[in-house]
Design an enzyme around this catalytic site. Structure first.
Site, PDB file in Angstrom:
ATOM      1  N   GLU A  35      45.634  38.926  36.464  1.00 52.15           N
ATOM      2  CA  GLU A  35      44.996  38.043  37.365  1.00 52.15           C
ATOM      3  C   GLU A  35      46.394  37.634  38.666  1.00 52.15           C
ATOM      4  O   GLU A  35      45.606  37.169  39.404  1.00 52.15           O
ATOM      5  CB  GLU A  35      44.525  37.015  36.331  1.00 52.15           C
ATOM      6  CG  GLU A  35      43.564  35.868  36.963  1.00 52.15           C
ATOM      7  CD  GLU A  35      42.182  36.670  37.325  1.00 52.15           C
ATOM      8  OE1 GLU A  35      41.708  36.048  38.520  1.00 52.15           O
ATOM      9  OE2 GLU A  35      41.808  37.587  36.830  1.00 52.15           O
ATOM     10  N   CYS A  49      38.170  45.539  28.275  1.00 52.96           N
ATOM     11  CA  CYS A  49      38.384  44.391  29.332  1.00 52.96           C
ATOM     12  C   CYS A  49      38.510  44.922  30.709  1.00 52.96           C
ATOM     13  O   CYS A  49      39.098  45.831  31.179  1.00 52.96           O
ATOM     14  CB  CYS A  49      39.825  43.612  29.025  1.00 52.96           C
ATOM     15  SG  CYS A  49      40.307  42.543  30.157  1.00 52.96           S
ATOM     16  N   CYS A  69      32.347  41.271  31.959  1.00 53.02           N
ATOM     17  CA  CYS A  69      33.515  40.739  31.026  1.00 53.02           C
ATOM     18  C   CYS A  69      33.089  41.108  29.521  1.00 53.02           C
ATOM     19  O   CYS A  69      31.998  40.754  29.113  1.00 53.02           O
ATOM     20  CB  CYS A  69      33.411  39.263  31.176  1.00 53.02           C
ATOM     21  SG  CYS A  69      34.439  38.491  30.391  1.00 53.02           S
ATOM     22  N   ASP A 107      32.823  37.227  35.890  1.00 51.83           N
ATOM     23  CA  ASP A 107      33.762  37.430  34.845  1.00 51.83           C
ATOM     24  C   ASP A 107      34.405  36.205  34.994  1.00 51.83           C
ATOM     25  O   ASP A 107      34.133  35.217  35.613  1.00 51.83           O
ATOM     26  CB  ASP A 107      34.503  38.625  35.444  1.00 51.83           C
ATOM     27  CG  ASP A 107      35.769  38.872  34.591  1.00 51.83           C
ATOM     28  OD1 ASP A 107      35.817  38.864  33.506  1.00 51.83           O
ATOM     29  OD2 ASP A 107      36.877  38.993  35.169  1.00 51.83           O
ATOM     30  N   SER A 108      35.428  36.070  34.115  1.00 48.67           N
ATOM     31  CA  SER A 108      36.421  34.950  34.194  1.00 48.67           C
ATOM     32  C   SER A 108      37.092  34.879  35.626  1.00 48.67           C
ATOM     33  O   SER A 108      37.672  33.853  35.923  1.00 48.67           O
ATOM     34  CB  SER A 108      37.628  34.740  32.950  1.00 48.67           C
ATOM     35  OG  SER A 108      37.918  36.238  33.089  1.00 48.67           O
ATOM     36  N   HIS A 146      39.344  43.858  33.304  1.00 48.54           N
ATOM     37  CA  HIS A 146      40.620  43.568  34.128  1.00 48.54           C
ATOM     38  C   HIS A 146      41.444  44.926  34.001  1.00 48.54           C
ATOM     39  O   HIS A 146      42.251  44.993  35.103  1.00 48.54           O
ATOM     40  CB  HIS A 146      41.538  42.496  33.509  1.00 48.54           C
ATOM     41  CG  HIS A 146      41.355  41.247  34.135  1.00 48.54           C
ATOM     42  ND1 HIS A 146      40.036  40.454  33.662  1.00 48.54           N
ATOM     43  CD2 HIS A 146      41.681  40.273  34.931  1.00 48.54           C
ATOM     44  CE1 HIS A 146      39.933  39.147  34.439  1.00 48.54           C
ATOM     45  NE2 HIS A 146      41.079  39.098  35.037  1.00 48.54           N
TER      46      HIS A 146
HETATM   47  N1  DGL Z   1      37.837  40.508  32.138  1.00 52.51           N
HETATM   48  C1  DGL Z   1      37.306  39.966  30.818  1.00 52.51           C
HETATM   49  C2  DGL Z   1      37.271  40.756  29.750  1.00 52.51           C
HETATM   50  O1  DGL Z   1      36.452  41.918  30.126  1.00 52.51           O
HETATM   51  C3  DGL Z   1      38.195  38.527  30.343  1.00 52.51           C
HETATM   52  C4  DGL Z   1      39.778  38.612  30.509  1.00 52.51           C
HETATM   53  C5  DGL Z   1      40.073  37.188  30.027  1.00 52.51           C
HETATM   54  O2  DGL Z   1      39.799  36.215  30.901  1.00 52.51           O
HETATM   55  O3  DGL Z   1      40.744  37.038  29.242  1.00 52.51           O
HETATM   56  O4  DGL Z   1      37.339  40.695  28.481  1.00 52.51           O
END
Ligand code: DGL
Length: 271
Positions: free
Chosen positions: A156, A188, A76, A13-14, A190
């Site tokens: 984050e 997402c 992600c 993931d990021s 996150h």
């Molecule tokens: N967790 C990621 C997603 O599911 C990326 C969030 C990001 O880095 O913008 O899209």
């Protein structure tokens, strides 16, 4: 093809978002070891171009393959929407699992003829990948999507469960686009970290669809079908790699994986 059942599962993931998926995998498949890559040097992915995310994803896949991973989970949505097709072509030796298809299958199964909302990054929402895949199945499901770009950076930073985060979340969820829906997809990885706040906004009256468990199930099914389930003879060993060190990543990793976590810095371009 790396056919060793004792090989680790690669996940990326990021940043910390994919830990929500990694955690669900650990719960469902406790004998599996994982190599997790958080591309903290390049987050947020949601604002990046498709080409940039594809380049990062290829580099990360190379790292995970070097580590001998038997499968790669793109934990992600932004990378799944931008780079899944490319990674499938590029990595022929192991299966690539994305976070979008298991959620699409769940929605098709449960929401035929109904309307669902979706929140995600700009990259994911602008790609229209959920709508496209859902519409292809002709189940008369309407998807109301809203890009919520402040949420991933806020999460984050560990900046949630406070007055300002409540207001940002409320501002997004009050958007006219998200009215008259019967469930909300967290597109997402996150966002499960603010699920409690989202539930509070809806006074627990909205079904919140979080992909972590369905993705873990899809992974389990693949490992079973490919006879790659780790029988649990050796010790479980998780590795956490980041392209740039951040204390919030370390704190979140400890939150999910209570044991001593050692973060290894692994710059993608060797800097
Ligand atoms: N967790 C990621 C997603 O599911 C990326 C969030 C990001 O880095 O913008 O899209």
């Amino acid at each position: 093809m790396n056919t060793s059942a004792s090989a680790p599962i690669g996940i990326f993931d990021s940043g910390i978002g994919g830990l929500t998926v990694a955690h669900a995998i650990q719960e469902l498949l406790p004998n599996e070891s994982m190599v997790y890559f958080g591309d903290t040097a390049h987050l947020p992915y949601g604002d990046k171009s498709e080409a940039a995310i594809q380049a990062y994803s290829i580099k990360i896949a190379d790292v995970l393959l070097m580590k001998g991973c038997k499968v790669i989970v793109i934990a992600c949505n932004s990378a799944s929407s931008a780079a899944y097709e490319l990674l499938k072509e590029y990595v022929r030796s192991v299966k690539i699992i994305n976070v979008i298809d298991p959620m699409v299958n769940l929605v098709l199964d449960k929401y035929a003829g109904r309307a669902v909302g979706l929140i995600g990054t700009k990259r994911t929402v602008q790609s229209g990948v959920y709508q496209r895949k859902i519409q292809e199945a002709h189940e008369r499901i309407t998807v109301h999507s809203l890009a919520t770009p402040l949420l991933a950076p806020m999460i984050e930073e560990g900046f949630f469960d406070n007055k300002i985060s409540h207001e940002i979340i409320a501002q997004y969820l009050n958007d006219p686009e998200l009215q008259n829906i019967e469930a909300l997809i967290l597109a997402c990885t996150h966002y499960p970290l603010i699920k409690k706040e989202i539930n509070e906004f809806y006074k627990n009256k909205m079904t919140i669809l979080d992909s972590s468990e369905v993705v873990a199930q899809a992974l389990k099914q693949h490992l079973e079908e490919s006879k790659l389930i780790n029988p649990g003879i050796g010790p479980v060993n998780h590795q956490f790699l980041v392209s740039d060190y951040t204390s919030s990543f370390e704190a979140s990793t400890r939150l999910f994986f209570h044991e001593q976590v050692n973060l290894e810095k692994h710059p993608l371009w060797g800097s």
